[in-house]
Design a protein around this motif. Structure first.
Motif, short mmCIF file in Angstrom:
data_model
loop_
_atom_site.label_atom_id
_atom_site.label_comp_id
_atom_site.label_asym_id
_atom_site.label_seq_id
_atom_site.Cartn_x
_atom_site.Cartn_y
_atom_site.Cartn_z
N ALA A 285 16.37 13.90 -10.74
CA ALA A 285 17.02 12.60 -10.53
C ALA A 285 16.90 12.14 -9.08
CB ALA A 285 18.48 12.68 -10.95
N GLN A 286 17.02 13.07 -8.15
CA GLN A 286 16.89 12.68 -6.75
C GLN A 286 15.47 12.25 -6.41
OE1 GLN A 286 20.38 15.18 -4.44
NE2 GLN A 286 18.26 15.81 -4.21
N ILE A 287 14.49 12.94 -6.96
CA ILE A 287 13.10 12.55 -6.73
C ILE A 287 12.81 11.20 -7.37
CG2 ILE A 287 10.70 13.17 -7.21
CD1 ILE A 287 11.47 16.08 -6.97
N GLU A 288 13.38 10.96 -8.53
CA GLU A 288 13.16 9.68 -9.21
C GLU A 288 13.76 8.52 -8.43
OE1 GLU A 288 11.60 7.11 -11.92
OE2 GLU A 288 11.21 9.28 -11.68
N ARG A 289 14.88 8.77 -7.74
CA ARG A 289 15.47 7.71 -6.92
C ARG A 289 14.59 7.35 -5.71
NH1 ARG A 289 20.51 10.30 -8.11
NH2 ARG A 289 20.42 11.49 -6.16
N CYS A 290 13.69 8.24 -5.35
CA CYS A 290 12.77 7.97 -4.24
C CYS A 290 11.48 7.30 -4.70
CB CYS A 290 12.42 9.27 -3.51
SG CYS A 290 13.82 10.03 -2.66
N ARG A 291 11.37 7.03 -5.98
CA ARG A 291 10.16 6.37 -6.47
C ARG A 291 10.08 4.96 -5.91
NH1 ARG A 291 6.43 7.03 -10.44
NH2 ARG A 291 7.48 8.93 -11.17
N LEU B 175 1.28 16.05 -6.13
CA LEU B 175 0.21 16.35 -5.18
C LEU B 175 0.71 16.92 -3.87
CD1 LEU B 175 -1.92 13.09 -5.62
CD2 LEU B 175 -2.17 15.26 -6.84
N SER B 176 1.92 16.58 -3.48
CA SER B 176 2.43 16.97 -2.18
C SER B 176 3.20 18.28 -2.26
CB SER B 176 3.34 15.87 -1.61
OG SER B 176 2.66 14.63 -1.56
N ALA B 177 3.43 18.86 -1.08
CA ALA B 177 4.19 20.12 -0.98
C ALA B 177 5.03 20.08 0.28
CB ALA B 177 3.24 21.32 -0.96
N ASN B 178 6.27 20.57 0.16
CA ASN B 178 7.19 20.67 1.30
C ASN B 178 7.40 19.30 1.95
OD1 ASN B 178 7.29 23.44 0.81
ND2 ASN B 178 5.58 23.85 2.19
N GLY B 179 7.73 19.26 3.22
CA GLY B 179 7.94 17.99 3.90
C GLY B 179 9.06 17.18 3.27
N ALA B 180 8.74 15.93 2.93
CA ALA B 180 9.74 15.05 2.31
C ALA B 180 10.18 15.56 0.95
CB ALA B 180 9.16 13.64 2.18
N LEU B 181 9.30 16.28 0.27
CA LEU B 181 9.67 16.82 -1.04
C LEU B 181 10.77 17.88 -0.90
CD1 LEU B 181 8.91 16.54 -4.01
CD2 LEU B 181 7.26 18.37 -3.72
N THR B 182 10.76 18.61 0.20
CA THR B 182 11.83 19.58 0.46
C THR B 182 13.15 18.87 0.73
OG1 THR B 182 10.21 21.12 1.37
CG2 THR B 182 12.52 21.51 1.92
N VAL B 183 13.10 17.74 1.42
CA VAL B 183 14.31 17.00 1.75
C VAL B 183 15.00 16.49 0.50
CG1 VAL B 183 15.23 15.04 3.03
CG2 VAL B 183 13.39 16.39 4.00
N VAL B 184 14.23 15.88 -0.39
CA VAL B 184 14.82 15.29 -1.59
C VAL B 184 15.17 16.34 -2.64
CG1 VAL B 184 13.59 13.14 -1.21
CG2 VAL B 184 12.57 14.89 -2.66
N SER B 185 14.74 17.59 -2.45
CA SER B 185 15.05 18.63 -3.42
C SER B 185 16.33 19.39 -3.08
CB SER B 185 13.89 19.64 -3.51
OG SER B 185 12.70 18.98 -3.92
N LYS B 186 16.95 19.08 -1.93
CA LYS B 186 18.17 19.76 -1.53
C LYS B 186 19.40 18.99 -1.98
CE LYS B 186 16.35 22.05 2.60
NZ LYS B 186 16.50 22.19 4.07
N ALA B 187 20.48 19.73 -2.12
CA ALA B 187 21.74 19.09 -2.48
C ALA B 187 22.26 18.30 -1.29
CB ALA B 187 22.77 20.14 -2.88
N PRO B 188 22.75 17.08 -1.49
CA PRO B 188 23.27 16.29 -0.36
C PRO B 188 24.43 16.99 0.32
CG PRO B 188 22.98 14.93 -2.32
CD PRO B 188 22.82 16.35 -2.76
#
Length: 577
Positions: A33-39, A424-437
């Motif tokens: 859900a968090q990744i989808e909000r960044c779409r 396609l991506s790894a870490n970086g911004a994907l790590t940020v959006v995968s953490k609990a707020p």
């Protein structure tokens, strides 16, 4: 509405307010859900929705079109975005270390912002440190200049190079501490070969592709200088570009430079662009007295060519000129451009507007004055994707990280945008959006935070030279008399007294300056007798320096005294004198 006068909406609100169970709850985060909000929501998405809403007769063609759309979406890492807003003015440069965890941004607000992507969450997107490159001491009031370029070495993430609108390059550690400040040249010397540094502002720089200790800078004094990070008092080599433009007296401004890997050879190649419209190439290992290739009219004269990049295989060069053109060059036929396309330039207002190859050199990425990101095909220079990032605000700088496979952009409104794709991506911004707020706390606001050390004294925070802002100096810089006696001494008995700074002390060179700037200065601490005796010949060896006197050296003849008493009397007279 029930008998008690409550509606269904009131019951739902009460259910959200009151806990449904007690004890320890599951605090897991819904990553999808968090990744989808960044779409990203663009005009193309709306057009796709309208197209999907239309009825289709052939179900097979519908499935084929869906597959094509998914392929186009997954071709570039631009489906999602993360916005980082830490600057107040235009972001002119973005640099990331090789691992992709540390990001440094520079801006026209004359500040560097250091970000740790591995420690961020969606509610704590901020810079962990602000650095003013010109304030190296507490409570120092220094002049400020715009930041042109920040670069990490491709093989070392422990330090980064900072280029500002001055004649001195600076190297900082990954934590923002100043390591070296390279020397400024003598502006009164006419021959630029005899100066120890640039005599006017530096415009661009580049690291050596394989040697982490070498980098090159280009300045408005018509020179290109190669530096060693361990020798800050003088450059290693000087290349003076002699312009052939009429009325320039052989001098012009170097606007961009790049040091890339050559198709053949280990030293790579140095390519620089100048204000007279020329594009010059030298071999990375030299000799530098004559370029290996030069194009006089690569771009229009007196236009600022700020975008320059070399492909990873060293065969192609891409330039973005101030004449509203993008040109592709082949290093093996360095005479005419392979392709040319029209592209509005922003270099007149933002000289650091750049253009970059993708990590595998299959695409070219750059920004535009409308705030769109353009991904071009290197074969034809036609746009494969044009997507809006900051509509209405020019997109200045771009950076495509090879390990993260994410595109970082900086815009004129002070916004840094990270484009990525979860597939396609790894870490970086994907790590940020995968953490609990993280829950907000009062200490998260730097306006209400004072850094204190265990002794109770105000710690040294970032000093911005007296400029206003939420991080404009530490508590000690704002209140210099707190914790001091009337004589200026510290009230803490465990803190040593700081000696007074006198004019003589400020003008006395330190040991490091003497060691680096004065040749053979280490001989001051050497015993001269020991220095000479180390060349003395051992028993049985031939004398190296005094062997020529062994045959004709005269023998010393001393006076013979008649008695010992006479000798002692003579010696006593000598001691009285």
């Amino acid at each position: 509405m029930n008998n008690d006068g409550f509606s269904a909406e009131d019951d739902e609100a009460l259910r959200h307010f009151m806990p449904s169970s007690f004890g320890k709850q599951d605090t897991g985060v819904n990553v999808e859900a968090q990744i989808e909000r960044c779409r990203r929501r663009t005009g193309a998405d709306d057009a796709k929705k309208k197209q999907d809403a239309k009825p289709k007769d052939d179900s097979e063609s519908e499935e084929d079109s869906d597959d094509d759309d998914e392929d186009d979406e997954d071709e570039f890492p631009t489906s999602h975005e993360l916005v980082i807003k830490t600057h107040d003015r235009a972001v002119t440069t973005i640099a990331l270390d090789p691992s992709g965890t540390r990001m440094v941004t520079g801006s026209n607000d004359c500040l560097l912002k250091l970000h740790d992507l591995s420690a961020m969450t969606l509610t704590t997107i901020r810079a962990f440190k602000t650095v003013d490159p010109f304030v190296t001491k507490p409570s120092q009031n220094a002049e400020s200049h715009s930041i042109y370029q920040v670069q990490f070495s491709a093989y070392s993430g422990s330090q980064f190079l900072c280029i500002t609108a001055t004649s001195q390059a600076r190297i900082f550690s990954r934590d923002g501490d100043l390591i070296s400040e390279f020397k400024k040249g003598d502006m009164y010397l006419r021959d630029k070969h005899n100066t120890s540094g640039h005599t006017s502002e530096i415009t661009s720089s580049a690291w050596h592709p394989t040697d982490r200790d070498l980098f090159v800078t280009a300045g408005t004094d018509s020179t290109v200088r190669i530096w060693d990070v361990n020798k800050r008092m003088k450059q290693r080599d000087v290349i003076v570009h002699k312009s052939r433009a009429a009325g320039s007296a052989g001098m012009t401004r170097m606007t961009a430079i790049e040091w890339g890997s050559a198709a053949e050879g280990n030293g790579g190649m140095i390519v620089a662009a100048a204000l007279d419209g020329s594009l010059v190439m030298w071999g990375g290992d030299g000799p530098y007295h004559r370029p290996t290739g030069e194009i006089r009219d690569a771009h229009a004269k007196d236009t600022w060519t700020g975008g320059l990049d070399i492909s990873s295989d060293g065969r192609l060069i891409i330039t973005r000129g101030g004449d509203d053109t993008i040109k592709l060059w082949d290093t093996r036929k360095f005479k005419t451009p392979v392709n040319t396309t029209a592209h509005p330039s922003t270099s007149s207002q933002y000289p650091t507007s750049n253009i970059r190859f993708s990590p595998n050199a299959t695409s070219i990425v750059t920004g535009s004055e409308t705030g769109d990101l353009h991904i071009l095909n290197p074969g034809s220079l036609r746009p494969e994707l044009v997507t809006p990032v900051t509509p209405g605000s020019p997109l200045i700088t771009v950076n495509w990280h090879p390990k993260l496979n994410q595109i970082f952009t900086g815009s004129a409104n002070g916004q840094t945008t990270v484009l990525f794709n979860p597939k396609l991506s790894a870490n970086g911004a994907l790590t940020v959006v995968s953490k609990a707020p993280k829950k907000r706390h009062l200490d998260d606001d730097p306006n209400f935070t004072t850094d204190m050390d265990p002794l109770g004294m105000a710690g040294d925070a970032v000093d911005t030279g007296g400029r206003p802002g939420p991080q404009a100096g530490s508590f000690a810089s704002r209140h210099p008399t707190v914790g001091l006696t009337a004589s200026g001494r510290s009230r803490d008995p465990r803190r040593p007294h700081k000696p007074d700074a006198t004019p003589f002390a400020n003008s006395t060179p330190d040991e490091r300056h003497i060691r680096e700037s004065i040749p053979l200065s280490s001989m001051r601490d050497e015993d001269p007798r020991e220095a000479l005796l180390k060349y003395a010949a051992k028993e049985g060896e031939k004398k190296l320096f005094t062997g020529v006197w062994e045959k004709n050296q005269p023998k010393a003849i001393f006076k013979d005294y008649d008695s010992d008493e006479e000798a002692e009397e003579r010696e006593a007279k000598r001691t009285k004198r």
